[in-house]
Design a protein around this motif. Sequence first.
Motif, short mmCIF file in Angstrom:
data_model
loop_
_atom_site.label_atom_id
_atom_site.label_comp_id
_atom_site.label_asym_id
_atom_site.label_seq_id
_atom_site.Cartn_x
_atom_site.Cartn_y
_atom_site.Cartn_z
N GLY A 1 -9.89 4.73 -5.79
CA GLY A 1 -9.77 4.40 -7.21
C GLY A 1 -9.33 5.56 -8.07
O GLY A 1 -9.74 5.66 -9.23
N SER B 1 -2.04 -0.56 -9.34
CA SER B 1 -3.41 -0.69 -8.84
C SER B 1 -3.94 0.66 -8.37
O SER B 1 -3.19 1.48 -7.84
CB SER B 1 -3.45 -1.69 -7.68
N ARG B 2 -5.25 0.86 -8.58
CA ARG B 2 -5.93 2.05 -8.05
C ARG B 2 -6.75 1.71 -6.81
O ARG B 2 -7.49 2.55 -6.31
CB ARG B 2 -6.83 2.66 -9.11
N ASP B 3 -6.59 0.53 -6.32
CA ASP B 3 -7.33 0.07 -5.15
C ASP B 3 -6.63 0.58 -3.89
O ASP B 3 -6.06 -0.19 -3.11
CB ASP B 3 -7.39 -1.46 -5.15
N ASN B 4 -6.70 1.90 -3.68
CA ASN B 4 -5.99 2.52 -2.56
C ASN B 4 -6.69 3.80 -2.14
O ASN B 4 -7.71 4.18 -2.72
CB ASN B 4 -4.53 2.81 -2.94
N ASN B 5 -6.15 4.47 -1.13
CA ASN B 5 -6.77 5.68 -0.58
C ASN B 5 -6.00 6.95 -0.94
O ASN B 5 -6.05 7.95 -0.21
CB ASN B 5 -6.90 5.58 0.94
N SER C 1 0.84 -1.19 0.00
CA SER C 1 0.00 0.00 0.00
C SER C 1 0.88 1.25 0.00
O SER C 1 2.07 1.19 0.35
CB SER C 1 -0.91 0.00 1.23
N GLU D 1 -10.77 4.47 8.86
CA GLU D 1 -10.81 3.56 7.71
C GLU D 1 -10.17 4.24 6.51
O GLU D 1 -10.27 5.46 6.33
CB GLU D 1 -12.25 3.18 7.38
N ARG D 2 -9.55 3.42 5.68
CA ARG D 2 -8.95 3.90 4.43
C ARG D 2 -9.91 3.59 3.28
O ARG D 2 -10.00 2.44 2.84
CB ARG D 2 -7.61 3.21 4.20
N PRO D 3 -10.63 4.59 2.78
CA PRO D 3 -11.55 4.32 1.66
C PRO D 3 -10.77 4.00 0.39
O PRO D 3 -9.71 4.57 0.13
CB PRO D 3 -12.34 5.62 1.52
N LYS D 4 -11.28 3.10 -0.39
CA LYS D 4 -10.66 2.77 -1.68
C LYS D 4 -11.21 3.74 -2.72
O LYS D 4 -12.32 3.57 -3.21
CB LYS D 4 -10.95 1.31 -2.04
N CYS E 1 -2.79 10.89 1.35
CA CYS E 1 -3.78 9.83 1.51
C CYS E 1 -4.97 10.37 2.30
O CYS E 1 -4.88 11.43 2.95
CB CYS E 1 -3.17 8.65 2.27
#
Length: 504
Positions: free
Chosen positions: A109, A116-120, A56, A104-107, A93
Amino acid sequence: MIIDNGSPKVSLNEVVMFPFDNQSIPISHGLRLHLLQNNNAGFDREIVLKTGDPGSPDSRLVVYYGTVLKVGDELWMWYLGQGEENIWHQRVCLAKSKDGYNWERPKLGLVDYQGSRDNNLVDLLGGGHVQSCVVFYDPDDPDPNRKFKMAFQSRIYKNAMAVAFSEDGLRWTESTQNPVGYGFEIGGGAKLNGCYHLSGQGFNSHFPQSRQLEIRASYDFENWTKSSCLGYRRDGVPPRPNLHDYHELYNEVHAGEQIHLGTSLWDRGNVLIGIYGMWHGHPSNDRRLVTMDLGLVITNDALHYREPLPDFRIVPAAEDNWTEEVTWTNYGQPADSSLPVTALMQGQGFENIGDESLYWYTPWPEHLSVGIRVAAWPRDRLGYFSPFKMKGNKFRGKDLDQYHFISAPIDLEEEPARVAMNIDGLSEHSKVSVEIQNERFEPMPGYTAEDCTEPIESGLRKEVKWGEQEVLGGMKGPVRIRVNFEGIRPEDVKLFAIYLTKKT
């Protein structure tokens, strides 16, 4: 209502008078000011946002050169993350929370990280390096694309000051005027009477050339003062020595008492509360030996600051993040010392959540920060007045008045208002009474101390009454609030704040 305490003459829905604000409460007799360290001072504070999962963008470091803001019914935190790169590369972030403890870390995109864009990651500079950021939220801005405003530093601009705008706080558009100012390490900010103020640490702007609290200002967030207001300083003020032994390489002085990154700011309407980095430099000028607590300053105009109790550590470093494994590193370079970290770093973010006041921060230097901590106080209980026993309390044979304080003049603008207290220690032997006076210190009929029905229970917002009257009404011209500490044990009373609120 408008209070005459040095703050801008703007109408407020609520005036909050803290004992440590000596411009809102300029007059007192027989009272001692106490400030309170956070509840868990001296122990390991709770890490509320730890490093992310492997792979991440914040898997290695979580750095709070950032901001916490209330957006709707959520808390949003913009912070800096460092992945596993062997170069210094921090990205902005986002985390969200309801209570300030569980994040929480929202995804999102939005930004690609390692395929990957699956991150915050928020979309700023396409995921480019950012050294610090302070975010403002203006939901009523007529330009929806500028509801969110950010001031930041990036090596793209060689650490000069830059700004960006966003409609949703996630997708950011840089100003075409970047960079908008000279180098400025930003610690916090506030909008006061239509003017944005950024607090930080300039680069040799004022003599002597060391870390000081400086303020830059702008009305449109793009055209900033290039020069700065010297808001507060700790170095070279007699009897402290004036140190000029600059580091040969960086042209910096590290020894002595200084202010790191200006101050974060909590806007309470008639006063701004600030937390600053209390830099304690070793006489050797060796930066590795710096320790740093967090101190308290206040201001009523966002330009000129003062410490209610000089050198008071409101969040002491103590053993926070102290382990045998912690070493001084330089982003992948071999450690050159095994010194423990005893230094903290403030960020922008102070909020009342439920029955607590919460403040977020991290260890310093940032390349040792593996998580964001939270300091907590009971709501609005950062300090209090209590009487102290005085000897020889006579003047020409007459006893002086009882323990009391008197506020600055407040114009109610002929609107009804309520008075409430944040207070502790009340009992049959420890009481208070509240009197409303005119600007000339004369009691207002029906609102004298004798008319007051004093609160009998301690608590956060205990309303004051005068007989059956609960509201201040029909008053023309400025008024003052006088609070008397009474009973055979007045010293048991702790008064944390007075609230004067428009009746809605």
